[in-house]
Write a protein that holds these residues in place. Structure first.
Motif, PDB file in Angstrom:
ATOM      1  N   THR A 102       6.220  -4.878  -3.712  1.00  0.00           N
ATOM      2  CA  THR A 102       4.958  -4.153  -3.725  1.00  0.00           C
ATOM      3  C   THR A 102       4.838  -3.428  -2.392  1.00  0.00           C
ATOM      4  N   VAL A 103       4.716  -2.111  -2.452  1.00  0.00           N
ATOM      5  CA  VAL A 103       4.507  -1.317  -1.241  1.00  0.00           C
ATOM      6  C   VAL A 103       3.026  -0.962  -1.199  1.00  0.00           C
ATOM      7  N   MET A 104       2.334  -1.424  -0.168  1.00  0.00           N
ATOM      8  CA  MET A 104       0.879  -1.307  -0.082  1.00  0.00           C
ATOM      9  C   MET A 104       0.474  -0.479   1.137  1.00  0.00           C
ATOM     10  N   SER A 105      -0.278   0.578   0.913  1.00  0.00           N
ATOM     11  CA  SER A 105      -0.885   1.288   2.036  1.00  0.00           C
ATOM     12  C   SER A 105      -2.221   0.626   2.371  1.00  0.00           C
ATOM     13  N   PHE A 106      -2.619   0.702   3.642  1.00  0.00           N
ATOM     14  CA  PHE A 106      -3.894   0.096   4.039  1.00  0.00           C
ATOM     15  C   PHE A 106      -4.405   0.762   5.310  1.00  0.00           C
ATOM     16  N   GLY A 107      -5.672   0.550   5.601  1.00  0.00           N
ATOM     17  CA  GLY A 107      -6.268   1.040   6.826  1.00  0.00           C
ATOM     18  C   GLY A 107      -6.524  -0.088   7.802  1.00  0.00           C
ATOM     19  N   TYR A 108      -6.077   0.074   9.032  1.00  0.00           N
ATOM     20  CA  TYR A 108      -6.259  -0.978  10.029  1.00  0.00           C
ATOM     21  C   TYR A 108      -7.733  -1.284  10.276  1.00  0.00           C
ATOM     22  N   LYS A 109      -8.597  -0.269  10.110  1.00  0.00           N
ATOM     23  CA  LYS A 109     -10.002  -0.532  10.389  1.00  0.00           C
ATOM     24  C   LYS A 109     -10.647  -1.425   9.340  1.00  0.00           C
ATOM     25  N   TYR A 110      -9.941  -1.659   8.228  1.00  0.00           N
ATOM     26  CA  TYR A 110     -10.424  -2.579   7.199  1.00  0.00           C
ATOM     27  C   TYR A 110      -9.719  -3.929   7.255  1.00  0.00           C
ATOM     28  N   GLY A 111      -8.818  -4.107   8.212  1.00  0.00           N
ATOM     29  CA  GLY A 111      -8.149  -5.389   8.389  1.00  0.00           C
ATOM     30  C   GLY A 111      -6.759  -5.424   7.789  1.00  0.00           C
ATOM     31  N   LEU A 112      -5.926  -6.300   8.340  1.00  0.00           N
ATOM     32  CA  LEU A 112      -4.563  -6.464   7.832  1.00  0.00           C
ATOM     33  C   LEU A 112      -4.571  -7.132   6.458  1.00  0.00           C
ATOM     34  N   PRO A 113      -3.668  -6.740   5.560  1.00  0.00           N
ATOM     35  CA  PRO A 113      -3.548  -7.428   4.271  1.00  0.00           C
ATOM     36  C   PRO A 113      -3.025  -8.847   4.477  1.00  0.00           C
ATOM     37  N   VAL A 114      -3.745  -9.841   3.981  1.00  0.00           N
ATOM     38  CA  VAL A 114      -3.336 -11.228   4.226  1.00  0.00           C
ATOM     39  C   VAL A 114      -2.129 -11.621   3.385  1.00  0.00           C
ATOM     40  N   ASP A 115      -1.800 -10.835   2.346  1.00  0.00           N
ATOM     41  CA  ASP A 115      -0.681 -11.202   1.485  1.00  0.00           C
ATOM     42  C   ASP A 115       0.581 -10.405   1.800  1.00  0.00           C
ATOM     43  N   ALA A 116       0.597  -9.702   2.931  1.00  0.00           N
ATOM     44  CA  ALA A 116       1.769  -8.903   3.288  1.00  0.00           C
ATOM     45  C   ALA A 116       2.861  -9.772   3.890  1.00  0.00           C
ATOM     46  N   ASP A 117       4.102  -9.526   3.477  1.00  0.00           N
ATOM     47  CA  ASP A 117       5.252 -10.175   4.103  1.00  0.00           C
ATOM     48  C   ASP A 117       5.731  -9.376   5.313  1.00  0.00           C
ATOM     49  N   LEU A 118       5.679  -8.057   5.217  1.00  0.00           N
ATOM     50  CA  LEU A 118       6.120  -7.170   6.288  1.00  0.00           C
ATOM     51  C   LEU A 118       5.060  -6.102   6.503  1.00  0.00           C
ATOM     52  N   VAL A 119       4.802  -5.747   7.758  1.00  0.00           N
ATOM     53  CA  VAL A 119       3.791  -4.743   8.084  1.00  0.00           C
ATOM     54  C   VAL A 119       4.401  -3.697   9.013  1.00  0.00           C
ATOM     55  N   ILE A 129       2.075  -0.775   4.691  1.00  0.00           N
ATOM     56  CA  ILE A 129       2.201   0.370   5.588  1.00  0.00           C
ATOM     57  C   ILE A 129       0.788   0.792   5.995  1.00  0.00           C
ATOM     58  N   GLY A 130       0.498   0.762   7.295  1.00  0.00           N
ATOM     59  CA  GLY A 130      -0.865   0.994   7.734  1.00  0.00           C
ATOM     60  C   GLY A 130      -1.058   2.250   8.559  1.00  0.00           C
ATOM     61  N   CYS A 131      -2.254   2.839   8.445  1.00  0.00           N
ATOM     62  CA  CYS A 131      -2.713   3.875   9.358  1.00  0.00           C
ATOM     63  C   CYS A 131      -4.173   3.566   9.658  1.00  0.00           C
ATOM     64  N   THR A 132      -4.895   4.450  10.266  1.00  0.00           N
ATOM     65  CA  THR A 132      -6.255   4.122  10.694  1.00  0.00           C
ATOM     66  C   THR A 132      -7.177   3.794   9.524  1.00  0.00           C
ATOM     67  N   GLY A 133      -7.242   4.722   8.551  1.00  0.00           N
ATOM     68  CA  GLY A 133      -8.186   4.548   7.443  1.00  0.00           C
ATOM     69  C   GLY A 133      -7.541   4.263   6.100  1.00  0.00           C
ATOM     70  N   GLY A 134      -6.204   4.282   6.028  1.00  0.00           N
ATOM     71  CA  GLY A 134      -5.534   4.034   4.743  1.00  0.00           C
ATOM     72  C   GLY A 134      -5.693   5.173   3.757  1.00  0.00           C
ATOM     73  N   LYS A 135      -5.847   6.398   4.268  1.00  0.00           N
ATOM     74  CA  LYS A 135      -6.113   7.548   3.391  1.00  0.00           C
ATOM     75  C   LYS A 135      -4.989   8.578   3.395  1.00  0.00           C
ATOM     76  N   HIS A 136      -4.394   8.860   4.559  1.00  0.00           N
ATOM     77  CA  HIS A 136      -3.434   9.959   4.654  1.00  0.00           C
ATOM     78  C   HIS A 136      -2.004   9.473   4.925  1.00  0.00           C
ATOM     79  N   ARG A 137      -1.747   9.093   6.183  1.00  0.00           N
ATOM     80  CA  ARG A 137      -0.377   8.806   6.610  1.00  0.00           C
ATOM     81  C   ARG A 137       0.240   7.632   5.872  1.00  0.00           C
ATOM     82  N   SER A 138      -0.479   6.527   5.787  1.00  0.00           N
ATOM     83  CA  SER A 138       0.093   5.339   5.140  1.00  0.00           C
ATOM     84  C   SER A 138       0.317   5.567   3.650  1.00  0.00           C
TER      85      SER A 138
END
Length: 332
Positions: A213-230, A295-304
Motif C-alpha cells: 500500500t503506497v499512502m500519501s499523507f500530510g505531516y501537519k495531520y500526523g504520521l500514519p501509525v500503520d506505516a512500515d516505511l516513511v 510518502i509525506g509532504c506538508t498537507g498531503g495534497k500535491h507533492r506526496s
C-alpha cells in the motif's frame, strides 16, 4: 469509523463473557494449506488450513474485519481462547478441504488466556501452518468517541475512565502489534473503507508474494501509525505557492509535471524504487506479505500525491501488487 462501525463496536461487547462463536464461511477453493506440510499424526493427509488471527484495540473494527473475511469464504471463529487455536487448525485439517481458510478473533475478552497466545503461535509455526496476524489500530481520541457514542464501558477500564482502559489494552497488546503482518489504522476510516482494505488483502484465491500500500499523507495531520516505511517529499518546492496550481492536487498532470521537473524529484523516485525492490526481496525471504509505504509532504495534497502515484506504478511494474491511498486528500 461511522455509525455502522459503532454498531460493530456494540456487537463486539455483546459477547462479553461468552464462549467462542463460529461463523462458517462455507467451502473455499483457494488458499489451501502449506505445501509439503506432511501427514498428520492422526494419519489424515489433507492440507493444513491457512490461518489469519484478527486482533487489535477494542472499538477499532475487529468485528467488521471478521465479517468481511466471512463474506470472502473464510471460516471465522470469534472469541476463541488462544490455547485452542492449534486444535481449531487441526480440526480444519481433518475436514478434507471443507475448511481451508480459518480466521480467529483474539482480543481482551479472552485476556485470561492471552498469555497462551505466544505458545500457540510457536506450536503453529512448528507444524508448518501458514498464519498471518491482522491488527486493528485506532487513535485514543477516536476510540473514546466510539465508546461514548454507544455508552458502553471499555472492557479493561474497571472503575476508571475509558481512556484508562484504552491505555491498559494498548500495553497488553503492544507485543502482538509488533508481530503483526498487517496493521490497519481505522481512526479515519468508515466501515466501507475498512472492508475495501481487507478485500484488497484477502479476496484473491491466489496469494501474491507481496502486497504494498503506497499512502500519501500530510505531516501537519500526523504520521500514519500503520506505516512500515516513511519518506519525506518536503525537500521539493511546494506547488501550493504557485497560484495557478494551488487549487489542484497531485493527481493533476500539470501539478505532477511541476513536481517532477524539480531538481532531485526523478532521482529520488529512481533510487527509492531501487531501495524498495531490495527491501521487498528481504520481506519475501522473511515471509512478510504486506507493506505500507507512506510518502509525506506538508498537507498531503500535491507533492506526496504525485510521488505516490509514480512510485505505485513503478512497484507494480516490478511485480508487486500495489494499492494507492491518499489519506489526507480533500482535507484542505
Amino acid at each position: 469509523m461511522t455509525d455502522g462501525d459503532r454498531d460493530d463496536r456494540h456487537s463486539e461487547h455483546q459477547h462479553d463473557g461468552a464462549g467462542p462463536t463460529a461463523h462458517g464461511g462455507g467451502p473455499h477453493k483457494g488458499g489451501a494449506g502449506a505445501e509439503g506440510a506432511g501427514q498428520e499424526e492422526t494419519g489424515h493427509e489433507p492440507g493444513i488450513p491457512e490461518l489469519v488471527i484478527i486482533s487489535g484495540m477494542s472499538g477499532a473494527g475487529r468485528s467488521t474485519a471478521a465479517k468481511c473475511l466471512e463474506d470472502l469464504g473464510w471460516f471465522v471463529v470469534d472469541n476463541l481462547p488462544p490455547a485452542l487455536i492449534p486444535t481449531m487448525v487441526e480440526l480444519g485439517a481433518r475436514s478434507q478441504g471443507n475448511v481451508a481458510r480459518i480466521a480467529v478473533v483474539v482480543d481482551v475478552r479472552g485476556r485470561r488466556f492471552f498469555d497462551n497466545l505466544r505458545e500457540s503461535l510457536a506450536d503453529l509455526e512448528a507444524k508448518g501452518v501458514t498464519r498471518r496476524i491482522v491488527f486493528l489500530e485506532s487513535s485514543d481520541d477516536a476510540l473514546v468517541r466510539r465508546f461514548e457514542s454507544v455508552r458502553r464501558p471499555h472492557p479493561l477500564q474497571g472503575d476508571g475512565r475509558t481512556l484508562d482502559g484504552i491505555v491498559a489494552e494498548r500495553d497488553l497488546l503492544r507485543e502482538l502489534r509488533g508481530d503483526a503482518d498487517l496493521v490497519i489504522d481505522t481512526s479515519s476510516l468508515n466501515v466501507h473503507e475498512l472492508r475495501a482494505k481487507l478485500d484488497a488483502g484477502f479476496a484473491g484465491e491466489e496469494e501474491p508474494e507481496l502486497r504494498a500500500t503506497v499512502m500519501s499523507f500530510g505531516y501537519k495531520y500526523g504520521l500514519p501509525v500503520d506505516a512500515d516505511l516513511v519518506a519525506d517529499c518536503r525537500f521539493l518546492p511546494n506547488p501550493h505557492w504557485v497560484p495557478e496550481l494551488r487549487p489542484y492536487t497531485g493527481l493533476n498532470e500539470e501539478v505532477a509535471g511541476y513536481v517532477f521537473n524539480q531538481p532531485g524529484a526523478k532521482e529520488f523516485l529512481d533510487r527509492y524504487t531501487e531501495l524498495l525492490e531490495l527491501v521487498a526481496s528481504g520481506y519475501r525471504r522473511e515471509g512478510k506479505r504486506y507493506v505500507t509505504i507512506a510518502i509525506g509532504c506538508t498537507g498531503g495534497k500535491h507533492r506526496s500525491v504525485a510521488m505516490s502515484e509514480r512510485l505505485a506504478a513503478r512497484l507494480a511494474d516490478a511485480g508487486i501488487e500495489t494499492v494507492t491511498v491518499h489519506r489526507d486528500l480533500g482535507r484542505e
